[in-house]
Scaffold this active site. Structure first.
Site, PDB file in Angstrom:
ATOM      1  N   GLY A  59     106.740  -1.460 -82.638  1.00  0.00           N
ATOM      2  CA  GLY A  59     107.408  -2.340 -83.589  1.00  0.00           C
ATOM      3  C   GLY A  59     108.464  -3.224 -82.967  1.00  0.00           C
ATOM      4  N   THR A  60     108.165  -3.746 -81.784  1.00  0.00           N
ATOM      5  CA  THR A  60     109.150  -4.632 -81.152  1.00  0.00           C
ATOM      6  C   THR A  60     108.444  -5.853 -80.578  1.00  0.00           C
ATOM      7  OG1 THR A  60     110.860  -4.834 -79.446  1.00  0.00           O
ATOM      8  CG2 THR A  60     109.042  -3.298 -78.986  1.00  0.00           C
ATOM      9  N   SER A  61     109.097  -7.011 -80.735  1.00  0.00           N
ATOM     10  CA  SER A  61     108.501  -8.276 -80.293  1.00  0.00           C
ATOM     11  C   SER A  61     108.699  -8.475 -78.798  1.00  0.00           C
ATOM     12  CB  SER A  61     109.144  -9.440 -81.059  1.00  0.00           C
ATOM     13  OG  SER A  61     110.541  -9.461 -80.772  1.00  0.00           O
TER      14      SER A  61
ATOM     15  N   TYR B 277     126.985  -8.044 -92.046  1.00  0.00           N
ATOM     16  CA  TYR B 277     126.764  -6.605 -91.835  1.00  0.00           C
ATOM     17  C   TYR B 277     126.928  -5.788 -93.109  1.00  0.00           C
ATOM     18  CZ  TYR B 277     125.875  -7.416 -87.019  1.00  0.00           C
ATOM     19  OH  TYR B 277     125.260  -7.863 -85.877  1.00  0.00           O
TER      20      TYR B 277
ATOM     21  N   ASP C 256     119.677   1.036 -87.909  1.00  0.00           N
ATOM     22  CA  ASP C 256     119.641   1.512 -89.302  1.00  0.00           C
ATOM     23  C   ASP C 256     119.789   3.024 -89.451  1.00  0.00           C
ATOM     24  OD1 ASP C 256     116.108   0.669 -89.172  1.00  0.00           O
ATOM     25  OD2 ASP C 256     117.065   2.566 -88.627  1.00  0.00           O
TER      26      ASP C 256
ATOM     27  N   GLN D  56     116.133   0.143 -80.622  1.00  0.00           N
ATOM     28  CA  GLN D  56     116.899  -1.093 -80.751  1.00  0.00           C
ATOM     29  C   GLN D  56     117.438  -1.218 -82.171  1.00  0.00           C
ATOM     30  OE1 GLN D  56     114.773  -4.511 -78.432  1.00  0.00           O
ATOM     31  NE2 GLN D  56     113.170  -3.160 -79.214  1.00  0.00           N
ATOM     32  N   ASN D  57     116.978  -0.325 -83.034  1.00  0.00           N
ATOM     33  CA  ASN D  57     117.353  -0.407 -84.446  1.00  0.00           C
ATOM     34  C   ASN D  57     118.728   0.203 -84.666  1.00  0.00           C
ATOM     35  OD1 ASN D  57     114.833  -1.472 -84.785  1.00  0.00           O
ATOM     36  ND2 ASN D  57     113.896   0.465 -85.419  1.00  0.00           N
TER      37      ASN D  57
ATOM     38  N   HIS E 169     121.509  -0.527 -79.362  1.00  0.00           N
ATOM     39  CA  HIS E 169     122.252  -1.669 -79.902  1.00  0.00           C
ATOM     40  C   HIS E 169     123.293  -1.249 -80.921  1.00  0.00           C
ATOM     41  CE1 HIS E 169     118.546  -4.274 -78.739  1.00  0.00           C
ATOM     42  NE2 HIS E 169     119.306  -3.970 -77.707  1.00  0.00           N
TER      43      HIS E 169
ATOM     44  N   CYS F  10     137.512  -0.623 -83.666  1.00  0.00           N
ATOM     45  CA  CYS F  10     138.574  -1.637 -83.641  1.00  0.00           C
ATOM     46  C   CYS F  10     138.284  -2.611 -82.502  1.00  0.00           C
ATOM     47  CB  CYS F  10     139.930  -0.958 -83.403  1.00  0.00           C
ATOM     48  SG  CYS F  10     141.273  -2.169 -83.291  1.00  0.00           S
TER      49      CYS F  10
HETATM   50  C1  BV8 Z   1     122.813  -8.491 -72.390  1.00  0.00           C
HETATM   51  C2  BV8 Z   1     122.221  -5.820 -82.722  1.00  0.00           C
HETATM   52  C3  BV8 Z   1     123.976  -8.885 -70.401  1.00  0.00           C
HETATM   53  C4  BV8 Z   1     122.484  -6.953 -83.620  1.00  0.00           C
HETATM   54  C5  BV8 Z   1     120.693  -6.759 -81.176  1.00  0.00           C
HETATM   55  C6  BV8 Z   1     118.517 -15.858 -71.746  1.00  0.00           C
HETATM   56  C7  BV8 Z   1     119.363 -16.681 -72.439  1.00  0.00           C
HETATM   57  C8  BV8 Z   1     120.389 -16.176 -73.235  1.00  0.00           C
HETATM   58  C9  BV8 Z   1     120.582 -14.808 -73.346  1.00  0.00           C
HETATM   59  C10 BV8 Z   1     119.705 -14.025 -72.645  1.00  0.00           C
HETATM   60  C11 BV8 Z   1     118.693 -14.485 -71.855  1.00  0.00           C
HETATM   61  N1  BV8 Z   1     118.035 -13.433 -71.305  1.00  0.00           N
HETATM   62  C12 BV8 Z   1     118.610 -12.314 -71.732  1.00  0.00           C
HETATM   63  C13 BV8 Z   1     119.626 -12.678 -72.552  1.00  0.00           C
HETATM   64  C14 BV8 Z   1     120.506 -11.918 -73.224  1.00  0.00           C
HETATM   65  C15 BV8 Z   1     120.044 -11.495 -74.620  1.00  0.00           C
HETATM   66  C16 BV8 Z   1     118.604 -11.715 -74.963  1.00  0.00           C
HETATM   67  O1  BV8 Z   1     117.755 -10.934 -74.603  1.00  0.00           O
HETATM   68  N2  BV8 Z   1     118.359 -12.793 -75.693  1.00  0.00           N
HETATM   69  C17 BV8 Z   1     117.013 -13.077 -76.122  1.00  0.00           C
HETATM   70  C18 BV8 Z   1     117.040 -13.545 -77.567  1.00  0.00           C
HETATM   71  C19 BV8 Z   1     116.467 -14.126 -75.156  1.00  0.00           C
HETATM   72  N3  BV8 Z   1     120.306 -10.110 -74.551  1.00  0.00           N
HETATM   73  C20 BV8 Z   1     121.560  -9.735 -74.748  1.00  0.00           C
HETATM   74  O2  BV8 Z   1     122.471 -10.497 -75.022  1.00  0.00           O
HETATM   75  C21 BV8 Z   1     121.819  -8.252 -74.554  1.00  0.00           C
HETATM   76  N4  BV8 Z   1     122.929  -8.110 -73.668  1.00  0.00           N
HETATM   77  O3  BV8 Z   1     121.792  -8.925 -71.917  1.00  0.00           O
HETATM   78  O4  BV8 Z   1     123.989  -8.369 -71.689  1.00  0.00           O
HETATM   79  C22 BV8 Z   1     124.256 -10.342 -70.578  1.00  0.00           C
HETATM   80  C23 BV8 Z   1     125.522 -10.701 -70.986  1.00  0.00           C
HETATM   81  C24 BV8 Z   1     125.784 -12.060 -71.148  1.00  0.00           C
HETATM   82  C25 BV8 Z   1     124.790 -13.039 -70.948  1.00  0.00           C
HETATM   83  C26 BV8 Z   1     123.489 -12.629 -70.549  1.00  0.00           C
HETATM   84  C27 BV8 Z   1     123.235 -11.272 -70.361  1.00  0.00           C
HETATM   85  C28 BV8 Z   1     122.205  -7.641 -75.883  1.00  0.00           C
HETATM   86  C29 BV8 Z   1     120.963  -7.576 -76.756  1.00  0.00           C
HETATM   87  C30 BV8 Z   1     121.313  -6.813 -78.018  1.00  0.00           C
HETATM   88  C31 BV8 Z   1     121.482  -7.802 -79.146  1.00  0.00           C
HETATM   89  N5  BV8 Z   1     121.670  -7.058 -80.367  1.00  0.00           N
HETATM   90  N6  BV8 Z   1     120.894  -6.002 -82.242  1.00  0.00           N
HETATM   91  C32 BV8 Z   1     122.061  -6.563 -84.998  1.00  0.00           C
HETATM   92  O5  BV8 Z   1     121.085  -5.804 -85.130  1.00  0.00           O
HETATM   93  O6  BV8 Z   1     122.707  -7.073 -85.907  1.00  0.00           O
HETATM   94  S1  BV8 Z   1     119.114  -7.248 -80.876  1.00  0.00           S
HETATM   95  C33 BV8 Z   1     118.359  -7.373 -82.381  1.00  0.00           C
HETATM   96  O7  BV8 Z   1     117.275  -8.224 -82.267  1.00  0.00           O
HETATM   97  C34 BV8 Z   1     117.773  -6.083 -82.837  1.00  0.00           C
HETATM   98  O8  BV8 Z   1     118.537  -4.967 -82.473  1.00  0.00           O
HETATM   99  C35 BV8 Z   1     116.461  -6.052 -82.163  1.00  0.00           C
HETATM  100  O9  BV8 Z   1     116.522  -5.389 -80.954  1.00  0.00           O
HETATM  101  C36 BV8 Z   1     116.203  -7.493 -81.848  1.00  0.00           C
HETATM  102  C37 BV8 Z   1     114.971  -7.924 -82.549  1.00  0.00           C
HETATM  103  O10 BV8 Z   1     113.973  -7.393 -81.789  1.00  0.00           O
HETATM  104  P1  BV8 Z   1     112.900  -6.403 -82.423  1.00  0.00           P
HETATM  105  O11 BV8 Z   1     113.524  -5.105 -82.679  1.00  0.00           O
HETATM  106  O12 BV8 Z   1     111.742  -6.482 -81.499  1.00  0.00           O
HETATM  107  O13 BV8 Z   1     112.559  -7.006 -83.825  1.00  0.00           O
HETATM  108  P2  BV8 Z   1     111.672  -8.278 -84.088  1.00  0.00           P
HETATM  109  O14 BV8 Z   1     111.867  -8.660 -85.508  1.00  0.00           O
HETATM  110  O15 BV8 Z   1     111.948  -9.269 -83.007  1.00  0.00           O
HETATM  111  O16 BV8 Z   1     110.170  -7.781 -83.889  1.00  0.00           O
HETATM  112  C38 BV8 Z   1     109.623  -6.875 -84.781  1.00  0.00           C
HETATM  113  C39 BV8 Z   1     108.195  -6.673 -84.321  1.00  0.00           C
HETATM  114  O17 BV8 Z   1     107.622  -5.677 -85.153  1.00  0.00           O
HETATM  115  C40 BV8 Z   1     107.352  -7.901 -84.481  1.00  0.00           C
HETATM  116  O18 BV8 Z   1     106.672  -8.147 -83.259  1.00  0.00           O
HETATM  117  C41 BV8 Z   1     106.364  -7.562 -85.584  1.00  0.00           C
HETATM  118  O19 BV8 Z   1     105.047  -8.031 -85.300  1.00  0.00           O
HETATM  119  C42 BV8 Z   1     106.344  -6.085 -85.540  1.00  0.00           C
HETATM  120  N7  BV8 Z   1     106.120  -5.440 -86.838  1.00  0.00           N
HETATM  121  C43 BV8 Z   1     106.513  -5.851 -88.063  1.00  0.00           C
HETATM  122  N8  BV8 Z   1     106.133  -4.927 -88.984  1.00  0.00           N
HETATM  123  C44 BV8 Z   1     105.524  -3.924 -88.304  1.00  0.00           C
HETATM  124  C45 BV8 Z   1     105.513  -4.243 -86.944  1.00  0.00           C
HETATM  125  N9  BV8 Z   1     104.972  -3.445 -86.003  1.00  0.00           N
HETATM  126  C46 BV8 Z   1     104.429  -2.283 -86.426  1.00  0.00           C
HETATM  127  N10 BV8 Z   1     104.412  -1.906 -87.721  1.00  0.00           N
HETATM  128  C47 BV8 Z   1     104.935  -2.697 -88.689  1.00  0.00           C
HETATM  129  N11 BV8 Z   1     104.895  -2.311 -89.969  1.00  0.00           N
HETATM  130 ZN    ZN Z   2     143.131  -0.707 -83.482  1.00  0.00          ZN
END
Ligand code: BV8
Ligand code: ZN
Length: 241
Positions: A186-188, A61, A99, A96-97, A114, A122
């Site tokens: 901008g989200t996958s 981070y 930043d 979801q960003n 997020h 803490c």
């Molecule tokens: C939850 C903070 C309840 C971190 C983030 C099955 C199995 C295991 C787990 C799960 C499951 N189903 C659901 C889950 C839970 C999990 C999940 O969804 N996992 C996925 C991977 C399957 N979700 C969670 O854990 C969430 N909590 O569900 O709680 C629970 C509890 C316990 C167990 C189960 C459920 C919490 C999710 C939050 C995680 N934290 N961020 C950090 O940032 O350091 S998510 C993190 O990744 C980012 O915040 C962001 O949201 C995500 C990436 O996604 P995108 O933003 O879409 O980015 P990405 O790179 O993927 O895509 C970018 C897109 O932009 C691309 O498509 C590209 O083509 C496009 N692009 C690029 N350039 C451009 C563009 N488009 C336009 N213009 C451009 N120039």
């Molecule tokens: Zn404390």
């Protein structure tokens, strides 16, 4: 390109992901094929990862803080900010960003689903999360000066619940009277529960749009898909609304 129509009854809900910040120089998650220094991001951005190696997580981070601190909003952010200026309380942005670029671009009606990269809390006591732009030197795990517990980034990690009031605010906005338009940018569509918003919007009769550089995992759920860079496409959509 089809036109995104906005009239006096339209309520616009925008969802953004890492792609919106790509043109500001911030790496996306899929772009780095989900790895950071050969660690799967899901592993580092998780409570297990923090328990196992808190110094590694703070290094991850701190590096992202360094990478994001001088970045500026791009034309895509500015178009989204202009929609809020025009629509007022008929606009809501869920991002979801982590930043902070949407606020920097002028958006105030923002739900940071997020968390925020420049906020720390803490992991032990319930003191309020606070602004923290520190890039901690490698190997350090900062301590809470109130309880001595470990500090952690105020980020929702994989496997952690999103803030219920954040989700409630999005659901509430979607279900209010008017003509709902849902625009994802901008989200996958890989990460839940944000990836499911489009289905909820459709169930409520909303018109759903995706603006993305590539097809998205939940792309099939959208009525309209405009392929392209958000910095190019959003200003054009804005011009015709
Ligand atoms: C939850 C903070 C309840 C971190 C983030 C099955 C199995 C295991 C787990 C799960 C499951 N189903 C659901 C889950 C839970 C999990 C999940 O969804 N996992 C996925 C991977 C399957 N979700 C969670 O854990 C969430 N909590 O569900 O709680 C629970 C509890 C316990 C167990 C189960 C459920 C919490 C999710 C939050 C995680 N934290 N961020 C950090 O940032 O350091 S998510 C993190 O990744 C980012 O915040 C962001 O949201 C995500 C990436 O996604 P995108 O933003 O879409 O980015 P990405 O790179 O993927 O895509 C970018 C897109 O932009 C691309 O498509 C590209 O083509 C496009 N692009 C690029 N350039 C451009 C563009 N488009 C336009 N213009 C451009 N120039
Ligand atoms: Zn404390």
């Amino acid at each position: 390109m089809e036109t995104l129509r906005i009239d006096e009854r339209t309520r616009l809900l925008v969802l953004t992901g890492a792609g919106v910040s790509a043109e500001s120089g911030i790496a996306t998650f899929r772009g780095s094929d989900g790895l950071w220094e050969n660690h799967p991001i899901e592993q580092v951005a998780s409570p297990e990862g923090f328990r196992e190696d808190p110094a590694l997580v703070w290094h991850f981070y701190s590096q992202r803080r360094a990478g994001a601190k001088d970045c500026q909003p791009n034309a895509g952010h500015l178009a989204i900010s202009e929609w809020e200026r025009r629509l007022g309380d008929r606009f809501l942005l869920a991002t979801q960003n982590v930043d902070g670029l949407h606020r920097q671009a002028g958006n105030r009606r923002v739900v940071e689903l997020h968390g925020n990269l420049f906020t720390t809390r803490c992991a032990r006591c319930d003191r309020r999360p606070f602004e923290d732009r520190t890039e901690y030197p490698e190997g350090t795990v900062p301590r809470c000066d109130e309880c001595g517990g470990r500090l952690r980034p105020h980020i929702v990690w994989f496997g952690e619940m999103l803030e219920p009031e954040d989700l409630f605010r999005v659901e509430q906005f979607m279900s209010e009277e008017g003509r709902l338009v849902f625009l994802a940018v901008g989200t996958s569509g890989a990460v839940w529960p944000a990836a499911g918003f489009v289905d909820e919007a459709r169930e409520l009769g909303g018109e759903t749009w995706l603006v993305n550089a590539d097809p998205a995992e939940n792309g099939g759920s959208f009525h309209r898909f405009v392929r392209g860079k958000s910095g190019d496409v959003l200003p054009i959509l804005l011009e015709f609304t």
